[in-house]
Design a protein around this motif. Structure first.
Motif: not given
Length: 245
Positions: A75-83
């Motif tokens: 998860k530290m390697s990832m960025g998330y933009v939800p809908d």
């Protein structure tokens, strides 16, 4: 950068798999589109990738880290933009970005540099120190985008990222997606805007009924076909005439 192997997910009370034995592998430095009609399994797949939904079966690896056995590094390697631009609305924009930066251990200097860059580009300077509850839909989407990039993630995951954005902001988001990939990172996003996907992406996957229907290199589509024709034929339009679209 992202490797999904035999992912399956069934919601409680349902006998139908929302995602059925899906496997994908995304390359470093590419923009990868994820297409499918409503209910096809796109959001379920994305929520499984980012750790919101635990899969029933399968393996998800992000930047070489197994999401199940090493969730923190994955998860530290990832960025998330939800809908749905999920934000804490009683915080100011600055407080929210700092909160996310704290979660990822981003230094004060680095977070200020990144946040100031995107705040200026998205024209949020006047609103950055106001409570998010006063923001418009598009402004909330922008602050979510900024918070997802504050730790410079290797994998940027976006679920319908352009919903509610004005044309100028949508242009900026597409520009930053290209910039992120050019730095050797990977962008994975779902969208219903097929023309935009075709212009922006290196490769595209189409999902229907929870099952992967195909992965297409947009520089090497079948002769005489465009992405919209392939998509419509995949989801059940028996004959698609280019003159009709």
């Amino acid at each position: 950068m992202l490797k999904i192997t035999n992912l399956s997910k069934t919601y409680a009370g349902s006998s139908v798999k929302s995602v059925d034995n899906l496997s994908l592998e995304l390359k470093q430095g590419e923009i990868f589109g994820f297409l499918g009609p409503n209910g096809a399994g796109k959001s379920t797949t994305i929520k499984s990738i980012v750790g919101i939904l635990p899969p029933d079966e399968g393996i998800i690896e992000i930047n070489g880290y197994n999401l199940k056995t090493d969730p923190l590094n994955a998860k530290m390697s990832m960025g998330y933009v939800p809908d749905n631009h999920a934000v804490y609305e009683r915080l100011t924009g600055r407080e929210f970005v700092n909160y996310v930066a704290d979660l990822y251990g981003v230094s004060k200097e680095e977070r200020e540099t990144i946040a100031n860059y995107y705040v200026e580009k998205f024209k949020l300077t006047a609103a950055f120190d106001k409570q998010i509850k006063s923001y418009s839909h598009g402004m909330k989407q922008k602050i979510t985008l900024i918070s997802a990039l504050v730790h410079s993630p290797k994998l940027w995951v976006l679920d319908e990222p352009l919903v509610g954005l004005d044309p100028q902001s949508a242009y900026q988001v597409k520009k930053y997606m290209k910039e992120h990939a050019k730095k050797g990172n990977t962008v994975f996003f779902s969208s219903h805007i097929i023309d935009m996907v075709e212009k922006l992406c290196d490769r595209v996957a189409i999902i229907l009924g929870g099952k992967l229907q195909g992965v297409y290199d947009l520089k090497n589509l079948p002769e005489g076909k465009n992405l919209e024709q392939i998509f419509l034929e995949t989801i059940g339009e028996e004959e698609v005439d280019e003159s009709d679209i």
